[in-house]
Scaffold this active site. Structure first.
Site, PDB file in Angstrom:
ATOM      1  N   LYS A 122      36.857   3.640  87.115  1.00 13.16           N
ATOM      2  CA  LYS A 122      37.369   4.960  87.484  1.00 13.16           C
ATOM      3  C   LYS A 122      37.699   5.772  86.234  1.00 13.16           C
ATOM      4  O   LYS A 122      37.257   6.915  86.083  1.00 13.16           O
ATOM      5  CB  LYS A 122      38.604   4.823  88.365  1.00 13.16           C
ATOM      6  CG  LYS A 122      39.287   6.146  88.654  1.00 13.16           C
ATOM      7  CD  LYS A 122      40.630   5.939  89.333  1.00 13.16           C
ATOM      8  CE  LYS A 122      41.432   7.237  89.351  1.00 13.16           C
ATOM      9  NZ  LYS A 122      42.784   7.056  89.924  1.00 13.16           N
ATOM     10  N   ASP A 141      38.432   7.157  93.656  1.00 16.49           N
ATOM     11  CA  ASP A 141      39.843   6.834  93.830  1.00 16.49           C
ATOM     12  C   ASP A 141      40.124   6.767  95.327  1.00 16.49           C
ATOM     13  O   ASP A 141      39.195   6.759  96.142  1.00 16.49           O
ATOM     14  CB  ASP A 141      40.736   7.854  93.110  1.00 16.49           C
ATOM     15  CG  ASP A 141      40.748   9.215  93.804  1.00 16.49           C
ATOM     16  OD1 ASP A 141      39.915   9.440  94.726  1.00 16.49           O
ATOM     17  OD2 ASP A 141      41.587  10.058  93.428  1.00 16.49           O
TER      18      ASP A 141
END
Length: 215
Positions: A122, A141
């Site tokens: 991420k 996310d």
């Protein structure tokens, strides 16, 4: 299964009307500052991070300064971000590696970014797509995972598998912007427990609208 390409194209047009700009919500002046901010943002709001980082970067303005920092000092400055001991250690250790291995510059590829403490896919995707403008994947996310499922872009729940599905159907040129746009829409309209479908202009693309999702 991922949605058809024509469905995705129409979805992207609608999403682009809502969020035409690609603006990173975390305040930063360089790649290292953004990296620190993203590390701090884990399970913390962007607003809180933006309140923390001015004093943090004043005290430690460079990766070299952070690499030499006393962890207690860093912890004090970032305490309100939560998980402050782990995050402080990540800031210091990743800065040390940036200085020792990468000449004081944040690396610009996935393989090297993932060697930094506190950096998973991420964070690496944020750096590559949003800052360096050469994405190797799509940020996933909790917001992106939730909206991707509701919009029928994936049936997966594992972030890596969600990312793989998205990369198959989202054109490369939109990878970085798409993540930011979905995050904004997830915060403003399509929340987990009570999505505001009645005012959502993407509702026509959403086969799972109204579905409550725990994360």
């Amino acid at each position: 299964m991922p949605a058809k390409k024509t469905d995705v194209n129409e979805l992207l047009k609608a999403l682009k009307k809502l969020y035409p700009e690609h603006i990173i919500p975390l305040h930063h002046q360089n790649a290292w500052q953004l990296l620190c901010a993203v590390i701090l943002s884990a399970q913390c709001t962007d607003e809180r991070v933006n309140q923390i980082t001015p004093a943090l970067f004043q005290a430690f303005p460079t990766p070299q300064a952070m690499a030499r920092a006393d962890i207690k000092e860093v912890e004090k400055l970032i305490h309100s971000a939560g998980f402050y001991h782990s995050k402080a250690l990540s800031l210091i250790e990743s800065s040390k590696r940036i200085c020792d291995v990468y000449g004081g510059e944040v690396p610009q590829n996935m393989k090297d970014l993932l060697t930094l403490r506190g950096v998973a896919r991420k964070t690496a995707n944020v750096m590559l797509g949003d800052y360096f403008k050469k994405p190797e994947g799509i940020v996933v996310d909790t917001h992106i995972k939730r909206l991707s499922f509701r919009l029928g872009l994936t049936r997966q729940t594992d972030p890596v598998k969600v990312e793989q599905d998205l990369m198959k159907v989202i054109p490369y040129k939109y990878w970085a912007w798409f993540g930011i746009a979905l995050i904004l829409h997830g915060r403003q309209v399509c929340n987990a427990r009570k999505p505001e479908c009645s005012r959502c202009t993407l509702a026509g693309f959403c086969p799972r609208k109204g579905v409550k999702i725990s994360a």
